[in-house]
Scaffold this active site. Sequence first.
Site, PDB file in Angstrom:
ATOM      1  N   GLY A  55       9.549  -3.929  -5.975  1.00  0.00           N
ATOM      2  CA  GLY A  55      10.703  -4.701  -6.309  1.00  0.00           C
ATOM      3  C   GLY A  55      12.331  -4.220  -5.232  1.00  0.00           C
ATOM      4  O   GLY A  55      12.632  -4.400  -5.836  1.00  0.00           O
TER       5      GLY A  55
ATOM      6  N   HIS B 176      -0.388   6.454  -0.875  1.00  0.00           N
ATOM      7  CA  HIS B 176       0.229   5.430  -2.083  1.00  0.00           C
ATOM      8  C   HIS B 176      -0.086   5.980  -2.814  1.00  0.00           C
ATOM      9  O   HIS B 176      -0.864   6.632  -3.350  1.00  0.00           O
ATOM     10  CB  HIS B 176      -1.185   3.965  -2.389  1.00  0.00           C
TER      11      HIS B 176
ATOM     12  N   LYS C 140       2.493  -2.581   6.188  1.00  0.00           N
ATOM     13  CA  LYS C 140       0.865  -2.021   5.191  1.00  0.00           C
ATOM     14  C   LYS C 140       0.270  -2.540   5.089  1.00  0.00           C
ATOM     15  O   LYS C 140       0.702  -3.548   4.284  1.00  0.00           O
ATOM     16  CB  LYS C 140       1.361  -0.625   4.887  1.00  0.00           C
TER      17      LYS C 140
ATOM     18  N   GLY D 234       7.527  -5.587  -0.219  1.00  0.00           N
ATOM     19  CA  GLY D 234       6.386  -6.429  -0.070  1.00  0.00           C
ATOM     20  C   GLY D 234       6.486  -7.825  -0.270  1.00  0.00           C
ATOM     21  O   GLY D 234       7.327  -8.507   0.466  1.00  0.00           O
TER      22      GLY D 234
ATOM     23  N   GLU E 180      -2.946  -1.612  -0.886  1.00  0.00           N
ATOM     24  CA  GLU E 180      -3.366  -0.900  -1.487  1.00  0.00           C
ATOM     25  C   GLU E 180      -4.978  -1.060  -1.936  1.00  0.00           C
ATOM     26  O   GLU E 180      -5.562  -0.776  -1.603  1.00  0.00           O
ATOM     27  CB  GLU E 180      -2.730   0.078  -2.532  1.00  0.00           C
TER      28      GLU E 180
ATOM     29  N   LYS F  38      -9.398  23.001 -17.359  1.00  0.00           N
ATOM     30  CA  LYS F  38      -9.823  22.840 -18.529  1.00  0.00           C
ATOM     31  C   LYS F  38      -9.138  22.519 -19.369  1.00  0.00           C
ATOM     32  O   LYS F  38      -9.007  21.968 -20.110  1.00  0.00           O
ATOM     33  CB  LYS F  38     -10.451  24.197 -18.915  1.00  0.00           C
TER      34      LYS F  38
END
Lengths: 386, 386
Positions: B316, B248, B157, B338, B160, B85
């Site tokens: 990157g 991830h 992998k 990547g 995502e 809360k």
Amino acid sequence: MSIEIDYHFPAGVNAEKQAKIIAVGQTAGTWDARFSHREEALKSHLAEVVKGITQPDGSSLVTIRFPEINVENDIPSLLTMIFGKYSMAGVGKVMAVRLPDNYGRYPQVGITGIRERLNVFNRPLIMAIFKPALGLSAEDHATILQEVAGAGLDIIKDDEIMGDLDVAPTLKRLAACRRVLDKVKAETGRNVLYAVNVTGSADRLIEKARLLVREGANALLLNVLTYGFYVLDSLAADGEINVPIFAHPAFAGAICAAPNYGMAYSVVLGTLMAYGGADAVLYPAHYGSLPFEATEEGRIRDILRRRGVFPVPSAGIHPGIVPRVLADYGNDVILNAGTGIMEHPDSPAAGVKAFFEALARVKEGQSFAVDKLPDGALRRAIEKWS
Amino acid sequence: MSIEIDYHFPAGVNAEKQAKIIAVGQTAGTWDARFSHREEALKSHLAEVVKGITQPDGSSLVTIRFPEINVENDIPSLLTMIFGKYSMAGVGKVMAVRLPDNYGRYPQVGITGIRERLNVFNRPLIMAIFKPALGLSAEDHATILQEVAGAGLDIIKDDEIMGDLDVAPTLKRLAACRRVLDKVKAETGRNVLYAVNVTGSADRLIEKARLLVREGANALLLNVLTYGFYVLDSLAADGEINVPIFAHPAFAGAICAAPNYGMAYSVVLGTLMAYGGADAVLYPAHYGSLPFEATEEGRIRDILRRRGVFPVPSAGIHPGIVPRVLADYGNDVILNAGTGIMEHPDSPAAGVKAFFEALARVKEGQSFAVDKLPDGALRRAIEKWS
């Protein structure tokens, strides 16, 4: 139909550039000649910048349309696509999510079902929260429930931080309260819903929810944002869990409170809950104890109702603000009070009565000025809280 | 031991008052004379303000200690208690979460187990991501994997956002890639891990994860923040799912990016992941393409390693920054690229080779200046990215 998202960027951000980064980076990404044989498939996954508006204050609102084929008709895969990696790219906030009607889920019980279960159709519902939040015994809960249910309460819920604790097992609390619910039913014919906080780890939560329902829980409370939309979906999809799910907003501020980051409250507590399977959703009322914008509250109300989900404005609700709530909401609202019932100067039962007196006075168009109020529960509440 | 949380408030906020609101409002709450018989139990649930420091810029850091009995030894109930809360109460950010060592989970596989499965003990691991993210066929994936695995890659992998889509079913992708993994093993004796993105709705995700493992998935990728820590916990607890879980960070920015709201990255991607059951955690590297603070990255690294969880600085990453990563991390790091592998000017295989060349040069203390580099994959990479 497709999925449309509005992103807001403050002045100084190159919104056009960011929109392109989102449209490509959150979908297929880039490719070179080696993938020319897959060109058509790759393109079918790309999002498209539909619109960009620069607002008078220099900020921008861009709309991006994503292909439905990229996601799995649920909230988690949607969140990953629209704001997964990009959420870490800097400043920028998701302001609106527009989904096809057939995306996700409709509530299993919703406004209609909750009213049917209570057999109450023509007035707002009155809901209380067990207080203090932690430290009471199961029998203490039963005693409190007896008092408020006897006074006409429609719904009660656990405090969201009351888990299934060694010192206060959920099943024990439910058993004690279930006896009270049965007694009220036998004596008055009235159903009272008790939204039991369902918690648990290691894939046992769903099993526990089923057990709670078998043991007489006629509603569940879920902290959707700390357990995950996946859990809400799992509960909503379960054939044995045929009771309304009350979604609690705990942790929403971590995602929604910042002006230029995260997602708008109306997205998280409105759209995602309404398409995620909630039957009723709690959120801060702008007349309450938490800072909240009236326009954002109005959006949540409208988004929820469009899917038949019960709006439950909460936090700092007491009988004195009933006229304002009813002016904004009309009948299809659940008035949810914690201390506003439990800490009524006379008793929790008087707290419930004060709400019903308030409903009656609004209906008759009568004043809430203290000197116009007859002696009684409502006047005592107004004296304390207004 | 107890649970200690550091909250940060910007200048102008009455931090002492807020700390008291948290200590009471996020635990037992208030009570009156009617509950005097439960005084002892109620008090046992209250949190305590341990410390408050006003910093030179006028902001405050307060430490609050919560009783362990209030929570269920998992992340969801912890989040509800420390920031449920209260997250909606206004400005304020959770900067650190200190848990007892026996809280939550340790990784099932972790640094040691991942190294054992790969039989690689004395160097950083090299990891790639399938790109483009969406739009490739299962056979396209197999072709890419053949190339990079043949070049010596340790781990690959899914992107995502690559879910279990009608146009690209996860099982089909796994089957095609599994054949490649088996071929590489047969030909070279090397194991290559493929972290398959596990997704799904309505309580079927765990079942799907089991199926993926039965069908040969030797690692899983989970978008922990969009599916929920509950799902991470469920995967980690499952006896059939005996493969490393790569967490991830998608959506982390929605919680962590704002300066004065939400929770610090080191809490969400460090502490919560490390105590939540992840075996390896991806997060932005400060030398990468996303804005990220070096100190926060260092905190994440240290928090993860203390629990034996593999740090995976990402986004990157390309061969040219290997010297910097190794200076910060030493050997126990997974270098995850990547486009930094997939878009190497010559080929993805050359991308992998460039990383290994970079590791060798760092080991030998050799320069990365372009004119000092021999012709080859690393030089071509540096020419493109540095």
